[in-house]
Structures are given as structure tokens and as C-alpha cells.
Design a protein around this motif. Structure first.
Motif, PDB file in Angstrom:
ATOM      1  N   UNK A   1      -1.495  -0.266  10.078  1.00 29.27           N
ATOM      2  CA  UNK A   1      -1.687  -1.562   9.436  1.00 29.27           C
ATOM      3  C   UNK A   1      -1.737  -1.443   7.913  1.00 29.27           C
ATOM      4  N   UNK A   2      -1.344  -2.522   7.232  1.00 26.85           N
ATOM      5  CA  UNK A   2      -1.382  -2.526   5.769  1.00 26.85           C
ATOM      6  C   UNK A   2      -2.776  -2.244   5.236  1.00 26.85           C
ATOM      7  N   UNK A   3      -3.799  -2.701   5.947  1.00 26.31           N
ATOM      8  CA  UNK A   3      -5.174  -2.479   5.480  1.00 26.31           C
ATOM      9  C   UNK A   3      -5.503  -0.990   5.420  1.00 26.31           C
ATOM     10  N   UNK A   4      -5.018  -0.223   6.401  1.00 26.70           N
ATOM     11  CA  UNK A   4      -5.254   1.219   6.396  1.00 26.70           C
ATOM     12  C   UNK A   4      -4.453   1.887   5.284  1.00 26.70           C
ATOM     13  N   UNK A   5      -3.199   1.455   5.127  1.00 28.39           N
ATOM     14  CA  UNK A   5      -2.377   1.979   4.030  1.00 28.39           C
ATOM     15  C   UNK A   5      -3.049   1.707   2.687  1.00 28.39           C
ATOM     16  N   UNK A   6      -3.585   0.505   2.521  1.00 30.65           N
ATOM     17  CA  UNK A   6      -4.268   0.159   1.279  1.00 30.65           C
ATOM     18  C   UNK A   6      -5.465   1.071   1.032  1.00 30.65           C
ATOM     19  N   UNK A   7      -6.277   1.323   2.057  1.00 31.07           N
ATOM     20  CA  UNK A   7      -7.445   2.188   1.900  1.00 31.07           C
ATOM     21  C   UNK A   7      -7.039   3.587   1.449  1.00 31.07           C
ATOM     22  N   UNK A   8      -5.958   4.103   2.039  1.00 31.88           N
ATOM     23  CA  UNK A   8      -5.526   5.463   1.695  1.00 31.88           C
ATOM     24  C   UNK A   8      -4.973   5.504   0.273  1.00 31.88           C
ATOM     25  N   UNK A   9      -4.112   4.566  -0.071  1.00 34.92           N
ATOM     26  CA  UNK A   9      -3.470   4.591  -1.387  1.00 34.92           C
ATOM     27  C   UNK A   9      -4.465   4.356  -2.512  1.00 34.92           C
ATOM     28  N   UNK A  10      -5.438   3.474  -2.283  1.00 38.35           N
ATOM     29  CA  UNK A  10      -6.383   3.134  -3.351  1.00 38.35           C
ATOM     30  C   UNK A  10      -7.622   4.016  -3.350  1.00 38.35           C
TER      31      UNK A  10
ATOM     32  N   UNK B   1       0.423  -0.353  -5.127  1.00 33.82           N
ATOM     33  CA  UNK B   1      -1.040  -0.385  -5.134  1.00 33.82           C
ATOM     34  C   UNK B   1      -1.501  -0.472  -6.592  1.00 33.82           C
ATOM     35  N   UNK B   2      -2.266  -1.533  -6.897  1.00 35.14           N
ATOM     36  CA  UNK B   2      -2.729  -1.749  -8.275  1.00 35.14           C
ATOM     37  C   UNK B   2      -4.158  -2.287  -8.257  1.00 35.14           C
ATOM     38  N   UNK B   3      -5.031  -1.644  -9.024  1.00 39.74           N
ATOM     39  CA  UNK B   3      -6.437  -2.060  -9.166  1.00 39.74           C
ATOM     40  C   UNK B   3      -7.087  -2.351  -7.817  1.00 39.74           C
ATOM     41  N   UNK B   4      -6.890  -1.434  -6.863  1.00 39.61           N
ATOM     42  CA  UNK B   4      -7.571  -1.535  -5.578  1.00 39.61           C
ATOM     43  C   UNK B   4      -6.935  -2.449  -4.559  1.00 39.61           C
ATOM     44  N   UNK B   5      -5.791  -3.052  -4.879  1.00 41.39           N
ATOM     45  CA  UNK B   5      -5.137  -3.961  -3.947  1.00 41.39           C
ATOM     46  C   UNK B   5      -3.714  -3.483  -3.649  1.00 41.39           C
ATOM     47  N   UNK B   6      -3.271  -3.741  -2.419  1.00 43.85           N
ATOM     48  CA  UNK B   6      -1.924  -3.378  -1.997  1.00 43.85           C
ATOM     49  C   UNK B   6      -1.037  -4.612  -2.005  1.00 43.85           C
ATOM     50  N   UNK B   7       0.152  -4.489  -2.609  1.00 44.92           N
ATOM     51  CA  UNK B   7       1.109  -5.584  -2.672  1.00 44.92           C
ATOM     52  C   UNK B   7       2.431  -5.121  -2.050  1.00 44.92           C
ATOM     53  N   UNK B   8       2.987  -5.932  -1.139  1.00 46.36           N
ATOM     54  CA  UNK B   8       4.275  -5.595  -0.545  1.00 46.36           C
ATOM     55  C   UNK B   8       5.394  -6.066  -1.466  1.00 46.36           C
ATOM     56  N   UNK B   9       6.292  -5.162  -1.806  1.00 47.37           N
ATOM     57  CA  UNK B   9       7.375  -5.472  -2.732  1.00 47.37           C
ATOM     58  C   UNK B   9       8.626  -5.983  -2.031  1.00 47.37           C
ATOM     59  N   UNK B  10       8.725  -5.796  -0.722  1.00 46.10           N
ATOM     60  CA  UNK B  10       9.933  -6.144   0.017  1.00 46.10           C
ATOM     61  C   UNK B  10       9.603  -7.098   1.158  1.00 46.10           C
ATOM     62  N   UNK B  11      10.642  -7.738   1.677  1.00 44.51           N
ATOM     63  CA  UNK B  11      10.502  -8.713   2.755  1.00 44.51           C
ATOM     64  C   UNK B  11      11.382  -8.254   3.916  1.00 44.51           C
TER      65      UNK B  11
ATOM     66  N   UNK C   1       0.174   1.332 -16.123  1.00 42.17           N
ATOM     67  CA  UNK C   1      -0.404   2.669 -15.981  1.00 42.17           C
ATOM     68  C   UNK C   1      -1.345   2.706 -14.780  1.00 42.17           C
ATOM     69  N   UNK C   2      -1.279   3.784 -14.004  1.00 42.90           N
ATOM     70  CA  UNK C   2      -2.111   4.024 -12.813  1.00 42.90           C
ATOM     71  C   UNK C   2      -1.646   3.243 -11.586  1.00 42.90           C
TER      72      UNK C   2
END
Length: 462
Positions: free
Chosen positions: A196-205, A121-131, A180-181
Motif C-alpha cells: 500500500x502507498x501508506x507503507x511506501x510512504x512510511x519507508x521513504x519518509x 516523497x517531500x516533507x513527510x508526505x508521499x505524492x504520486x506523480x503518475x496516473x 532539496x531533500x
């Protein structure tokens, strides 16, 4: 610039499973999650082997060396799994996903196999690192289905690669530069498979406090059904801090308590000289499994039929006959073997608006249904909460007839609770369902090794 990691780790059995087959490890320099699979074939042992072996590589490394070091540790864990199966053939079928990273001060070296995931999670966005190494991810990659369709696909629990002692399953590796952050999340599919990823993003950010973010992620997994073990490792990238760099590692889940047996003269020996067979936990149902050759033959045919174009230019008759003949010659023996194999499989689905146990696999092959009703339960699908109703209608894979009966029993409990709620005018008793935003009692501390869920019944959608 050199940073530090502020880490948290949590693992629990969830609301449905009987034991915890997940393991995780978090330290100032390593983040690691392993999701064991195999039920009676000791998925908890597989995840323990993976984590215990890989944490031996937890040390200071350069970003150039980190992926190589992780891949080497994973291969050593795989070799040990192979030796354990050789010493005790009843363990054949156990396996584990692995998703982890080494932190080098400003970057991550990644290793990944299976469908556990890493996120940034960076600057309000969630990125998946794995496939994901899964069947449905391959369909997404080929453009056959969307991500939304993948989330409810009946075969979403089928994996293409895991760590299971086989030599052919190499992991993915990568490098990620950090800032940083940044916030990092590594998790088993007990979280990402139900939230869902959208919910994970909301929580993490949207949740600055790490402990509160952890609590919200686990609560979201519970609201999604909590049908699998839930394991989460969180880390914030913060300014360099000697106190954080010296923090004690966290070992949670099965690996916190389980022992890896020693191999003596091709025989497994457990604690105090007892045979491993006396130490195995009670078998637990597991939906996940690795696809074999017959599986692929059946599923390829199902997906070809599912997504075959309905309109378009007709091919010449002779060309069509030639292609059909070639396919029959190449696939005939394999398809017959796949059909015979499907007779040993079970799943839970809907028949005449009731929950039923089917023998076979969902779908059809050459116009013939691959599943037939083995047992009817009398449980009405419309009596179930929304989540479970959807699960039944898209089918629930199970590992055996016994596992199917346990699943039907759990669904019966949810249906009865829903009917009681309706009789009471829609207000459940306080002891029947947890408050929607309540933090589960299992979430007692970030260092707990494994905590059962609250045991409540999810009545959302009754």
C-alpha cells in the motif's frame, strides 16, 4: 538552484515468477522502469527494447525539452517493437509499461504509459506523480469504486495502454519542480501492486539511508506475496556534487543481459546469427494484459450490473424498452463475440471451499456466469495463508490453462506448509519461512542485474 541525484536501482524475479521481465535504468540524469508483459510472447524483450532505446536520450536537456525528448524516444521504441512483431509474428502480444524521467538539475521531465508508477516523497508526505492506465483506475476516476476497492478488484491487472507497437497508445508527459531533500521512487507493480502507498510512504519518509530504504521496500513486496517481478529505482535530491554527476549508470533486470535481435530481410536474427526462436527464455505466466474491444464489452456490462442503483425513481416503461432495444441492437454482436472469446480464458478461484481452475472470466453477463469450473484441485482455501486466501477468493487471472495449473501447484505448496505449521503448534521450521523482517537473500547489491528471491514460503496468516 542546481541539485544532483544520488541513485540506486534494483530488479529481481520475485518469489513466484520464473524469469524477470522487468528492466530499469538509473543515471545522474535519467530514471526509468519498464515492466514487460506477454509471457511466452517475450515481455522481457519488450522491456529491454524500451529501456535500451530510451537511454539513448540520456543527456543534458532543458525542462522545456525533456518531456518532448522522452516522448520521442518512447515512440522510437514503440516503432521498433512494431518492426520486431512484423518480422516474427509469434511476438505479437508482447508489451511493456514505461515510467521514467529526465533530470535537468532542478526539475524532472516525466513520461508514463501503463501502470508502473513514479512517486515523490517531500516533507513527510508521499505524492504520486503518475496516473495508472488501468481498468480499475478508470473505475476510480468515474467514482464507481474507491482506492481500497481497486487494490483487491479482480480485474486490477487489466491495462488500457502499454507500449506494444500500436500507434494509438500515446504516453502521458509532465514536468515536476524539485526541492532539496526530495526523494524519488520509480517502480513496477511488483512493488506498488502488493504494498500500500501508506507503507511506501512510511519507508521513504522514515528511512534516511537510501540502501536501507531499498532493502525495506523489497522486503515489503516479499511480505505482500512477491508474486511478480520487483523493480525499484530510488533517488535522493542532494546539493550539487560533481562526484555524483559523474557516477556510472545502473542497468538492471532483463535489459542488463538480454540482446535486441537485428532485423534482416524481415527476419529476426539474434546473437551470432542464431534465430531469435532459439534464444527465447522459458515462458513465464503473466497476469497483465491489454484490454481489447471484446474485453471492454464484457467488463462494461459487469461493472454496470455491479454498481447499478438498487433503489430510485422508476423510468417510464416505454422509455426503458426503447433504451433496452437500442442497447441490444448496438451491443448484441459485440457481446456474442465477447462470450466466445471468454471461453478461451482461464482464472483461479474458489469452488465449494476448494481452489479450482475456471474457464472463462469472473462475473456474470445477462444473468449467466462467465466462468465454469474446468478442474478442481482438492486444495482447501482455508488452508492457505491470508494473502493467498484473499487472492483466490477475489480470483487470480492467468494467461493459459498451463499457467493456471502452475498457480494451483504454488498454492498447494503454501497450503501444505500451513498445515504442517498447524501440526507443529504454529512454529514453522527454520528452513520453511524467512524471519518477518529479514532482508531477502536476493537483495545482494544495488547494481545486481536480476536476483531470484530467497525461495522461502510465506506462512503469515496461517
Amino acid at each position: 538552484m542546481v541539485f544532483s541525484l544520488d541513485v540506486r536501482a534494483h530488479s529481481e524475479v520475485g518469489l513466484v515468477r520464473k524469469n524477470n521481465q522487468d528492466s530499469a535504468y538509473a543515471s545522474p540524469t535519467m530514471l526509468l522502469v519498464a515492466d514487460g508483459m506477454g509471457g511466452a510472447a517475450a515481455g522481457d524483450l519488450a522491456s529491454t527494447v524500451a529501456v535500451r532505446e530510451m537511454l539513448r536520450a540520456d543527456a543534458s536537456h532543458t525542462i522545456e525539452d525533456a518531456p518532448v525528448v522522452l516522448a520521442g524516444a518512447l515512440h522510437r521504441a514503440n516503432d521498433l517493437l512494431a518492426d520486431l512483431v512484423k518480422a516474427d509474428p509469434t511476438l505479437d502480444g508482447m508489451g511493456t509499461t514505461v515510467c521514467g524521467a529526465l533530470f535537468t538539475g532542478s526539475a524532472l521531465g516525466l513520461v508514463h504509459i501503463g501502470d508502473s508508477r513514479g512517486y515523490l516523497a517531500r516533507t513527510g508526505r508521499l505524492h504520486r506523480l503518475t496516473h495508472d492506465h488501468s481498468w480499475v483506475q478508470s473505475l476510480v476516476d468515474e467514482g464507481k469504486i474507491s482506492l481500497d476497492e481497486a487494490a483487491i478488484h479482480p480485474h486490477r491487472s487489466l491495462l488500457l495502454k502499454v507500449l506494444n507497437g500500436q500507434t494509438s497508445n500515446d504516453p502521458d508527459t509532465d514536468r515536476v519542480e524539485l526541492a532539496l531533500d526530495d526523494r524519488l521512487l520509480f517502480c513496477s507493480d511488483g512493488l506498488c501492486g502488493f504494498v500500500p502507498d501508506a507503507v511506501i510512504e512510511d519507508i521513504l519518509t522514515g528511512t534516511p539511508d537510501l540502501d536501507e530504504a531499498m532493502a525495506q521496500l523489497v522486503a515489503a513486496a516479499h511480505r505482500g506475496g512477491g508474486a511478480d517481478n520487483i523493480t525499484v529505482v530510488l533517488a535522493d535530491v542532494v546539493p550539487h556534487d560533481d562526484t555524483l554527476d559523474g557516477a556510472a549508470p545502473l542497468l538492471v533486470g532483463a535489459a542488463a543481459d538480454a540482446e535486441v535481435p537485428e532485423i534482416e530481410e524481415n527476419t529476426l536474427v539474434g546473437i551470432e546469427g542464431l534465430p531469435l526462436g532459439d534464444l527465447k527464455p522459458e515462458p513465464a505466466a503473466s497476469d497483465e494484459r491489454v484490454l481489447e474491444g471484446p474485453d471492454l464489452a464484457v467488463l462494461d456490462e459487469q461493472e454496470a450490473r455491479r454498481y447499478a442503483p438498487k433503489e430510485g425513481r422508476m423510468r417510464p416503461v416505454l422509455a426503458g424498452l426503447a433504451v433496452t432495444t437500442a442497447l441490444l441492437l448496438l451491443a448484441g454482436a459485440g457481446l456474442w463475440g465477447a462470450w466466445q472469446w471468454s471461453r478461451t480464458q482461464y482464472f483461479v478461484g474458489e469452488d465449494q471451499q476448494q481452489v479450482a481452475i475456471f474457464r472463462g472470466v469472473p462475473g456474470s453477463l445477462l444473468g449467466r456466469e462467465l466462468g465454469e469450473v474446468a478442474e478442481r484441485s482438492g486444495v482447501r482455501v482455508d488452508d492457505l495463508p491470508t494473502f493467498y486466501r484473499q487472492q483466490v477468493r477475489t480470483t487470480i487471472p492467468v494467461s493459459s490453462l498451463e499457467a493456471a495449473r502452475r498457480t494451483v501447484g504454488e498454492l498447494r505448496t503454501h497450503a501444505e506448509a500451513c498445515r504442517e505449521r498447524r501440526r507443529q503448534g504454529g512454529t514453522p521450521a527454520a528452513s520453511t519461512a524467512p524471519a518477518p523482517n529479514a532482508t531477502p537473500s536476493a537483495m545482494t547489491s544495488a547494481t545486481a542485474s536480476a536476483s531470484p528471491g530467497s525461495g522461502g514460503i510465506d506462512l503469515e496468516g496461517c
